[in-house]
Design a protein around this motif. Structure first.
Motif, short mmCIF file in Angstrom:
data_model
loop_
_atom_site.label_atom_id
_atom_site.label_comp_id
_atom_site.label_asym_id
_atom_site.label_seq_id
_atom_site.Cartn_x
_atom_site.Cartn_y
_atom_site.Cartn_z
N VAL A 1 0.84 -1.20 0.00
CA VAL A 1 0.00 0.00 0.00
C VAL A 1 0.88 1.25 0.00
CG1 VAL A 1 -1.75 1.32 1.26
CG2 VAL A 1 -1.80 -1.18 1.31
N GLN B 1 0.05 5.28 0.04
CA GLN B 1 -0.96 6.33 0.11
C GLN B 1 -0.29 7.62 0.52
OE1 GLN B 1 -3.59 4.40 3.03
NE2 GLN B 1 -5.17 4.38 1.44
N SER C 1 -0.96 12.29 0.49
CA SER C 1 -1.71 13.46 0.06
C SER C 1 -0.86 14.70 0.31
CB SER C 1 -3.04 13.58 0.79
OG SER C 1 -2.83 13.79 2.17
N SER D 1 -5.48 5.08 -7.70
CA SER D 1 -6.27 6.30 -7.74
C SER D 1 -5.36 7.48 -7.47
CB SER D 1 -7.38 6.25 -6.69
OG SER D 1 -8.12 7.46 -6.71
N SER E 1 -3.55 13.69 -4.13
CA SER E 1 -3.43 12.49 -3.31
C SER E 1 -3.26 11.28 -4.22
CB SER E 1 -4.67 12.31 -2.43
OG SER E 1 -5.81 12.09 -3.22
N ASP F 1 -3.49 6.70 -4.07
CA ASP F 1 -3.70 5.41 -3.43
C ASP F 1 -3.28 4.36 -4.43
OD1 ASP F 1 -5.17 6.01 -0.87
OD2 ASP F 1 -6.57 6.93 -2.28
#
Length: 156
Positions: free
Chosen positions: A85, A87, A89, A110, A131, A133
């Protein structure tokens, strides 16, 4: 590791000339951000170590770096990401480059990727926005994940 850093430096040097902020995130936790006229940067990842900020003095408060001089700043550090993962922002739009081995399978991305390039045995996934993901796996996922061929169709 040397190959990853060399590739990152080549990508980073080419991006600095465009005048847009960019963040290169490696699957092993290395993060290199080139920021242009930004006064703040939100650190991506957990357990930040080996933090280096080039081009300005800064304050670190609550996971954010605040810069005194915001013309051209480079931030380099190591972080931990949950397995598979990535992630993050930012308070503004940036170009994200996620570098993972080409043997990995993507399960979710995304925002929609701008491009997917292969360099040697690595994927360079490019996304743009405030951001990101990215979920991936080192194991083959025959029915739930998608690979390079699927991304080409998705990009088209």
């Amino acid at each position: 590791m040397k190959y990853l850093l060399l590739m990152g430096l080549l990508i980073s040097v080419s991006l600095v000339g465009y005048g847009q902020s960019s963040v290169v995130i490696y699957y092993n936790g290395t993060v290199v951000a080139h920021l242009d006229n930004e006064s703040v940067f939100h650190l991506i990842g957990d357990n930040i170590t080996n933090l280096k900020v080039l081009g300005t003095k800064f304050n670190l408060t609550g996971g954010y770096l605040y810069f005194y001089n915001s013309t051209k700043v480079t931030v380099i550090y190591d972080a931990n990401f949950p397995k598979g993962v990535i992630q993050g922002s930012e308070p503004y739009n940036v170009t994200f480059h996620v570098i993972v081995p080409s043997s990995y399978t993507f399960a979710y991305i995304s925002p929609s990727p701008l491009s997917l390039e292969t360099s040697g045995s690595l994927y360079n996934l490019t996304l743009s926005g405030s951001s990101l993901d990215v979920l991936y796996s080192a194991e083959s996922q025959s029915s739930s994940g998608f690979g390079k061929e699927d991304l080409v169709i998705l990009l088209a």
